[in-house]
Design an enzyme around this catalytic site. Structure first.
Site, mmCIF file in Angstrom:
data_model
loop_
_atom_site.group_PDB
_atom_site.id
_atom_site.type_symbol
_atom_site.label_atom_id
_atom_site.label_comp_id
_atom_site.label_asym_id
_atom_site.label_seq_id
_atom_site.Cartn_x
_atom_site.Cartn_y
_atom_site.Cartn_z
ATOM 1 N N ARG A 147 41.576 56.150 38.022
ATOM 2 C CA ARG A 147 41.651 55.401 39.291
ATOM 3 C C ARG A 147 42.660 56.065 40.221
ATOM 4 O O ARG A 147 42.415 56.224 41.401
ATOM 5 C CB ARG A 147 42.038 53.954 39.025
ATOM 6 C CG ARG A 147 40.869 53.005 38.822
ATOM 7 C CD ARG A 147 39.850 53.496 37.787
ATOM 8 N NE ARG A 147 38.792 52.539 37.535
ATOM 9 C CZ ARG A 147 38.860 51.580 36.604
ATOM 10 N NH1 ARG A 147 39.911 51.492 35.809
ATOM 11 N NH2 ARG A 147 37.861 50.734 36.446
ATOM 12 N N ASP B 35 36.042 57.713 35.211
ATOM 13 C CA ASP B 35 35.629 56.386 35.681
ATOM 14 C C ASP B 35 34.840 56.559 36.970
ATOM 15 O O ASP B 35 34.632 57.684 37.419
ATOM 16 C CB ASP B 35 36.845 55.459 35.867
ATOM 17 C CG ASP B 35 36.499 54.018 35.510
ATOM 18 O OD1 ASP B 35 35.536 53.487 36.086
ATOM 19 O OD2 ASP B 35 37.172 53.421 34.648
ATOM 20 N N HIS C 67 30.726 52.786 34.111
ATOM 21 C CA HIS C 67 31.903 53.448 34.711
ATOM 22 C C HIS C 67 31.642 54.927 34.951
ATOM 23 O O HIS C 67 32.483 55.772 34.645
ATOM 24 C CB HIS C 67 33.133 53.245 33.821
ATOM 25 C CG HIS C 67 33.672 51.845 33.874
ATOM 26 N ND1 HIS C 67 34.414 51.363 34.933
ATOM 27 C CD2 HIS C 67 33.550 50.803 33.009
ATOM 28 C CE1 HIS C 67 34.738 50.089 34.714
ATOM 29 N NE2 HIS C 67 34.228 49.723 33.551
ATOM 30 N N GLU D 44 31.771 47.159 30.227
ATOM 31 C CA GLU D 44 31.313 46.780 31.560
ATOM 32 C C GLU D 44 30.151 47.652 32.050
ATOM 33 O O GLU D 44 30.267 48.349 33.050
ATOM 34 C CB GLU D 44 32.490 46.859 32.546
ATOM 35 C CG GLU D 44 33.586 45.874 32.184
ATOM 36 C CD GLU D 44 34.786 45.943 33.119
ATOM 37 O OE1 GLU D 44 35.343 44.873 33.419
ATOM 38 O OE2 GLU D 44 35.182 47.048 33.520
ATOM 39 N N TRP E 151 46.170 50.143 33.737
ATOM 40 C CA TRP E 151 45.074 50.444 34.687
ATOM 41 C C TRP E 151 45.694 50.641 36.058
ATOM 42 O O TRP E 151 46.562 49.866 36.466
ATOM 43 C CB TRP E 151 44.059 49.291 34.696
ATOM 44 C CG TRP E 151 43.444 49.053 33.346
ATOM 45 C CD1 TRP E 151 43.780 48.074 32.460
ATOM 46 C CD2 TRP E 151 42.411 49.821 32.721
ATOM 47 N NE1 TRP E 151 43.009 48.185 31.321
ATOM 48 C CE2 TRP E 151 42.160 49.245 31.462
ATOM 49 C CE3 TRP E 151 41.664 50.941 33.107
ATOM 50 C CZ2 TRP E 151 41.204 49.746 30.580
ATOM 51 C CZ3 TRP E 151 40.712 51.445 32.238
ATOM 52 C CH2 TRP E 151 40.492 50.850 30.997
ATOM 53 N N GLU F 119 44.439 50.870 39.394
ATOM 54 C CA GLU F 119 43.857 50.605 40.717
ATOM 55 C C GLU F 119 44.932 50.350 41.772
ATOM 56 O O GLU F 119 44.822 50.849 42.896
ATOM 57 C CB GLU F 119 42.917 49.395 40.666
ATOM 58 C CG GLU F 119 41.629 49.628 39.898
ATOM 59 C CD GLU F 119 41.698 49.162 38.456
ATOM 60 O OE1 GLU F 119 42.812 49.133 37.871
ATOM 61 O OE2 GLU F 119 40.631 48.825 37.899
HETATM 62 C C1 ACM Z 1 38.453 47.214 30.448
HETATM 63 O O1 ACM Z 1 39.481 46.674 30.864
HETATM 64 N N1 ACM Z 1 37.347 47.201 31.180
HETATM 65 C C2 ACM Z 1 38.406 47.866 29.174
#
Ligand code: ACM
Length: 550
Positions: A154, A183, A254, A324, A465, A467
């Protein structure tokens, strides 16, 4: 001359401390190193790190009985990552480990005992070495998997910042770096046979600034990737610190960055994939891989290069994502539907499972183990596969009860992108409020799990993460100090959450903040963010109930 910090200021807390006793001594220019076979990584590290911090040569000892010496050796009678650290009254520090890794963790403890100046890169005060007080520390980790996931997709994390995070991990006795390399918003690893993955897939024109509902954009183009040599350097640097690196290549969801680079990877019969670019905002993306043989061959080529760059000795696990993956395009695609019929897998979930099983076998044939997010349980999990349990404990419990190994990383507890306090001051606040105390009370093994299943909990991992973390300072802010609490959860044998001594941890943290200051970590101060750590006016999405889904 100051005396060393009380042993109970160690983070993570060790199993057992005897002492302190009356006598003590400083390291000085005459202090030597005696490194028995197998302890070379620690020998190198001590010279480079303590040598630099105190301006000491730490020359080779004339013999292994020399005094004024740091002695390193292995005792295979100890558990592999266990160590004993003796600070003896005759100017001898002895670090005995069950393996080279154990010796290294013992050296990390020695550095903490020496005080915050040991965390600097050059001497700041003449004669500032701490008096090491005689004592014995016996220690070993609770879990073999003590992980940190960095999302370098990200927001790209320059190689130097990755190496620095490895140093910070080592200082906290963490031993698995999970690199989220691909991703929708970026592909970060050079693949020589598919050059467009980084020529096209590593760059985006602009970036959503804040939560996806924010109206703001950062119009500065963003990108970057690691060359093969960058990856080799990261892997070797990690191995020197007894940290294994788990590469993640996310399939079949992703994947928009890969599809933007090679439109034929997408579901071309339902979307014009030639019109796609690397995604510039956040959320769950509908553009997933097409379930074709050509796509499998393409990704086998990717994984061949990945396996070459991440050797089996230090990277036994390879992460294939698997999370996802919206099924809308497969539902609408005649090609995907024909595939479901041809394979006899029933429906789109079966197709996802077929995809994962393919790579499970492919990796197993090459001596590796597949690990994936807990969605890979849907449709049945291939034998030998392991699970990163992120949607709470449930996936991990199901997997462990079915005999699969599990890494517990539930988003409700150890997603470090989530805000660490309530209120307006947290920068770009998303997700649940998870304070330092909350992380300290996280328990990786869910209560009530049968012992046979609990034995499959390899350990735990904190996930970062990125973002809403556009640079190193933002990553530092979200990660520290909470990673210190997490490290103690992963390493120390803490009692049940309600019995944990938070006051003692917080007291030790006052010393630990001095270490983080010396290391130059932009952590969140206990009283809240500095003004420059805030992001006034940038929208987040604080939630108490539902998951954040940035
Ligand atoms: C995730 O947080 N989608 C693994």
């Amino acid at each position: 001359m100051t005396r060393d910090t009380p042993a109970h200021d160690l983070v993570p807390a060790p199993v057992r401390v005897a002492g302190p006793y009356r006598s003590g001594f400083p390291l000085d220019r005459g202090t030597t190193l005696s490194a028995a076979p197998g302890t070379e990584t620690t020998e190198r590290w001590l010279r480079a790190v303590l040598g630099a911090a105190y301006g000491l040569p730490l020359r080779d000892a004339a013999d292994e009985d020399a005094t004024n010496s740091i002695r390193l050796r292995i005792d295979p009678g100890l558990a592999p990552e266990a160590y004993r650290l003796h600070v003896l009254s005759d100017h001898v520090v002895e670090i005995v480990g069950g393996s080279p890794a154990g010796v290294f963790w013992g050296a990390q403890t020695l550095r903490q005992l020496l005080g915050p100046d040991a965390f600097r890169r050059a001497p700041v005060r003449a004669g500032s070495q701490t008096l090491l007080v005689a004592r014995t520390i016996e220690d070993e980790p609770r879990f073999p998997w003590r992980g940190l996931m960095l999302d370098v997709a990200r927001h790209f994390m320059p190689k130097d910042d990755v190496l620095r995070q490895l140093d910070l991990m080592a200082a906290h006795k963490l031993n698995v770096l999970h690199l989220h390399l691909t991703d929708d918003q970026g592909w970060r690893i050079e693949i020589k046979r598919h050059p467009r993955l980084t020529e096209v897939g590593a760059w985006r024109a602009r970036t959503k600034w804040g939560h996806r509902a924010s109206p703001l954009w950062n119009e500065t183009p963003h990108g970057g990737f690691y060359t093969h040599d960058d990856i080799r350097e990261i892997v070797a640097y990690a191995a020197d610190r007894h940290i294994s690196v788990v590469p993640e290549i996310d399939v079949p969801g992703h994947s928009q960055a890969a599809i933007a680079a090679y439109p034929e990877l997408g579901n071309t019969d339902v979307v014009d994939t030639t019109a796609l670019s690397v995604w510039d905002t956040w959320g769950v993306n509908p553009n997933v891989l097409a379930p074709t043989e050509a796509v499998l061959r393409f990704y086998e080529g990717v994984f061949e290069e990945v396996l070459d760059l991440f050797p089996a000795e230090t990277s036994p696990f390879v992460h294939i994502g698997g999370d996802e993956c919206p099924k809308d395009q497969w539902k609408a695609s005649a090609t995907a539907q024909a595939r479901i019929a041809e394979l006899g897998v029933g429906d789109e979930d079966g197709l996802q499972s077929w995809f994962v099983r393919h790579f499970d076998r492919w990796l197993a044939d090459r001596g590796r183990r597949l690990i994936g997010w807990d969605e890979i349980l849907e449709g049945g999990l291939a034998e030998g596969a392991a699970v990163s349990s992120w949607r709470g404990y449930a996936g991990g419990v199901t997997a462990a009860e079915a005999g699969h190994d599990v890494v517990m990383c539930p988003e409700q507890q150890v997603y470090l992108d989530h805000r660490q306090a309530a209120g307006e001051d947290e920068p770009m606040p998303i997700g649940y409020v998870r304070t330092l105390a909350d992380v300290y009370r996280f328990e990786p093994v869910p209560p009530g799990l049968a012992p046979e299943a609990a034995a499959h909990i390899l350990g735990t991992q904190a996930n970062v993460w990125t973002e809403v973390m556009e640079n190193r300072a933002r990553v530092d802010y979200q990660t520290y100090p909470r990673l210190a609490a997490f490290a103690e959860v992963a390493w120390s044998r803490l009692p049940a959450p309600e019995e944990r001594d938070l006051a003692d941890f917080e007291r030790r943290m006052t010393t630990h903040y001095e270490r983080l200051d010396a290391l130059g970590v932009d952590y969140r101060p206990p009283g809240g963010p500095h003004p420059w750590q805030r992001r006034p006016g940038v929208r987040g999405r604080p939630l108490e109930g539902a998951p954040p889904n940035v």
